[in-house]
Design a protein around this motif. Sequence first.
Motif, PDB file in Angstrom:
ATOM      1  N   SER A  61      37.519  51.529   5.154  1.00  0.00           N
ATOM      2  CA  SER A  61      37.339  52.967   4.942  1.00  0.00           C
ATOM      3  C   SER A  61      36.018  53.402   5.543  1.00  0.00           C
ATOM      4  O   SER A  61      35.173  52.578   5.924  1.00  0.00           O
ATOM      5  CB  SER A  61      37.356  53.313   3.446  1.00  0.00           C
ATOM      6  N   LYS A  62      35.820  54.712   5.594  1.00  0.00           N
ATOM      7  CA  LYS A  62      34.520  55.294   5.879  1.00  0.00           C
ATOM      8  C   LYS A  62      33.945  55.793   4.557  1.00  0.00           C
ATOM      9  O   LYS A  62      34.684  55.986   3.592  1.00  0.00           O
ATOM     10  CB  LYS A  62      34.640  56.436   6.887  1.00  0.00           C
ATOM     11  N   PHE A  63      32.624  55.999   4.501  1.00  0.00           N
ATOM     12  CA  PHE A  63      32.027  56.455   3.259  1.00  0.00           C
ATOM     13  C   PHE A  63      30.760  57.262   3.538  1.00  0.00           C
ATOM     14  O   PHE A  63      30.146  57.157   4.599  1.00  0.00           O
ATOM     15  CB  PHE A  63      31.693  55.290   2.328  1.00  0.00           C
ATOM     16  N   THR A  64      30.406  58.085   2.560  1.00  0.00           N
ATOM     17  CA  THR A  64      29.110  58.765   2.551  1.00  0.00           C
ATOM     18  C   THR A  64      28.496  58.570   1.173  1.00  0.00           C
ATOM     19  O   THR A  64      29.210  58.339   0.190  1.00  0.00           O
ATOM     20  CB  THR A  64      29.233  60.285   2.830  1.00  0.00           C
ATOM     21  N   MET A  65      27.177  58.654   1.101  1.00  0.00           N
ATOM     22  CA  MET A  65      26.482  58.492  -0.175  1.00  0.00           C
ATOM     23  C   MET A  65      25.322  59.473  -0.244  1.00  0.00           C
ATOM     24  O   MET A  65      24.656  59.722   0.759  1.00  0.00           O
ATOM     25  CB  MET A  65      25.940  57.076  -0.338  1.00  0.00           C
ATOM     26  N   GLU A  66      25.098  60.035  -1.423  1.00  0.00           N
ATOM     27  CA  GLU A  66      23.890  60.804  -1.690  1.00  0.00           C
ATOM     28  C   GLU A  66      23.360  60.386  -3.048  1.00  0.00           C
ATOM     29  O   GLU A  66      24.099  60.416  -4.035  1.00  0.00           O
ATOM     30  CB  GLU A  66      24.147  62.310  -1.661  1.00  0.00           C
ATOM     31  N   GLY A  78      28.624  55.663   6.568  1.00  0.00           N
ATOM     32  CA  GLY A  78      28.981  54.434   7.256  1.00  0.00           C
ATOM     33  C   GLY A  78      30.445  54.114   7.113  1.00  0.00           C
ATOM     34  O   GLY A  78      31.273  54.965   6.767  1.00  0.00           O
ATOM     35  N   GLU A  79      30.780  52.855   7.355  1.00  0.00           N
ATOM     36  CA  GLU A  79      32.145  52.376   7.254  1.00  0.00           C
ATOM     37  C   GLU A  79      32.128  50.939   6.788  1.00  0.00           C
ATOM     38  O   GLU A  79      31.131  50.231   6.953  1.00  0.00           O
ATOM     39  CB  GLU A  79      32.865  52.508   8.601  1.00  0.00           C
ATOM     40  N   GLY A  80      33.215  50.509   6.159  1.00  0.00           N
ATOM     41  CA  GLY A  80      33.265  49.165   5.630  1.00  0.00           C
ATOM     42  C   GLY A  80      34.616  48.509   5.825  1.00  0.00           C
ATOM     43  O   GLY A  80      35.649  49.176   5.923  1.00  0.00           O
ATOM     44  N   ARG A  81      34.590  47.191   5.897  1.00  0.00           N
ATOM     45  CA  ARG A  81      35.808  46.379   5.941  1.00  0.00           C
ATOM     46  C   ARG A  81      35.767  45.459   4.729  1.00  0.00           C
ATOM     47  O   ARG A  81      34.798  44.733   4.510  1.00  0.00           O
ATOM     48  CB  ARG A  81      35.858  45.558   7.237  1.00  0.00           C
ATOM     49  N   MET A  89      29.909  45.803   6.673  1.00  0.00           N
ATOM     50  CA  MET A  89      29.513  47.179   6.409  1.00  0.00           C
ATOM     51  C   MET A  89      28.533  47.634   7.481  1.00  0.00           C
ATOM     52  O   MET A  89      27.688  46.858   7.946  1.00  0.00           O
ATOM     53  CB  MET A  89      28.879  47.286   5.029  1.00  0.00           C
ATOM     54  N   SER A  90      28.670  48.883   7.896  1.00  0.00           N
ATOM     55  CA  SER A  90      27.724  49.518   8.804  1.00  0.00           C
ATOM     56  C   SER A  90      27.301  50.844   8.176  1.00  0.00           C
ATOM     57  O   SER A  90      28.159  51.632   7.764  1.00  0.00           O
ATOM     58  CB  SER A  90      28.366  49.763  10.172  1.00  0.00           C
ATOM     59  N   MET A  91      25.973  51.094   8.085  1.00  0.00           N
ATOM     60  CA  MET A  91      25.506  52.279   7.379  1.00  0.00           C
ATOM     61  C   MET A  91      24.204  52.791   7.998  1.00  0.00           C
ATOM     62  O   MET A  91      23.358  51.999   8.424  1.00  0.00           O
ATOM     63  CB  MET A  91      25.275  51.952   5.899  1.00  0.00           C
ATOM     64  N   THR A  92      24.062  54.103   8.068  1.00  0.00           N
ATOM     65  CA  THR A  92      22.805  54.748   8.431  1.00  0.00           C
ATOM     66  C   THR A  92      22.282  55.467   7.201  1.00  0.00           C
ATOM     67  O   THR A  92      22.990  56.277   6.601  1.00  0.00           O
ATOM     68  CB  THR A  92      22.992  55.752   9.577  1.00  0.00           C
TER      69      THR A  92
END
Length: 269
Positions: A61-66, A78-81, A89-92
């Motif tokens: 999936s893709k994801f956002t966080m605050e 980012g996005e995760g497997r 996981m890849s995240m900025t």
Amino acid sequence: MRTSVLAAGGVALALALTACGGDDSSGGDALTGGNGNGGAFSDLSSLVASAQEETAKSSSSKFTMEMSMGGQTITAEGEGRYSGDETAMSMTMDMAGQSMDMLFVDNVMYMKMPEGMNPDPSKPWIKMTAEDAAAQGQDFSQMSQQSDPTKTLEQLQQAGGEIKNTQETEVNGEQATQYTIELDLSKADGMLGGDEQATASIPEGTMIPVELYLNGDNLPLRVEMNMDAVAEAVGAPTGGKMVMNYTDWGTPVDIQAPPADQVGEMPSF
């Protein structure tokens, strides 16, 4: 400053690579998901089992966080497997005006530090192994598990989470079931990256609400956590909150480690 950024990165990963029996007061029309009988789940074990099964099928999936706490706001996307040993996981992440890229792949975390904060600019990526995480007071195995949202669900169960209410709603235009869950934060060390010292400082019975939203396929769409109890426990200003959004379930993701000649070792502080 470098130390605080690294610490925040670890906490953000723990929360992001970030989720119960009680009264069931569902409202509105039933979803195609839920407990299979046209209604919402009333116990966490059944909810977790279904979410794990569906997440395994979708696998990414893709994801956002605050996250806001102590007057500071951290945002990330980012996005995760989610695939056992192949989890990645890849995240900025943006914090206090500074941006940092993070990768988790092959059981190693890589961080691309903000400009001016890397001791070796020729190697923009810093590598964190399980041993490095232990030196920072983090449990790497628990941190790495957070890249699978169903692990967060398991940790809610381990923390004595209970479903207090359910209702039908929408998340980003998609029909969803909202589960209001209450858990004991003093038992949720897994959700704090395995930081036993941090957990030990939280009084037993420190209850916090968590809002979990599942779509009709019982896949997580959103997790909201009120951080006020955490702030009160550590003497920080209240008003904190963490929100994770998951989208594009099943979309393939390609996450690779940085080139070896661009990776340096974790510095000592």
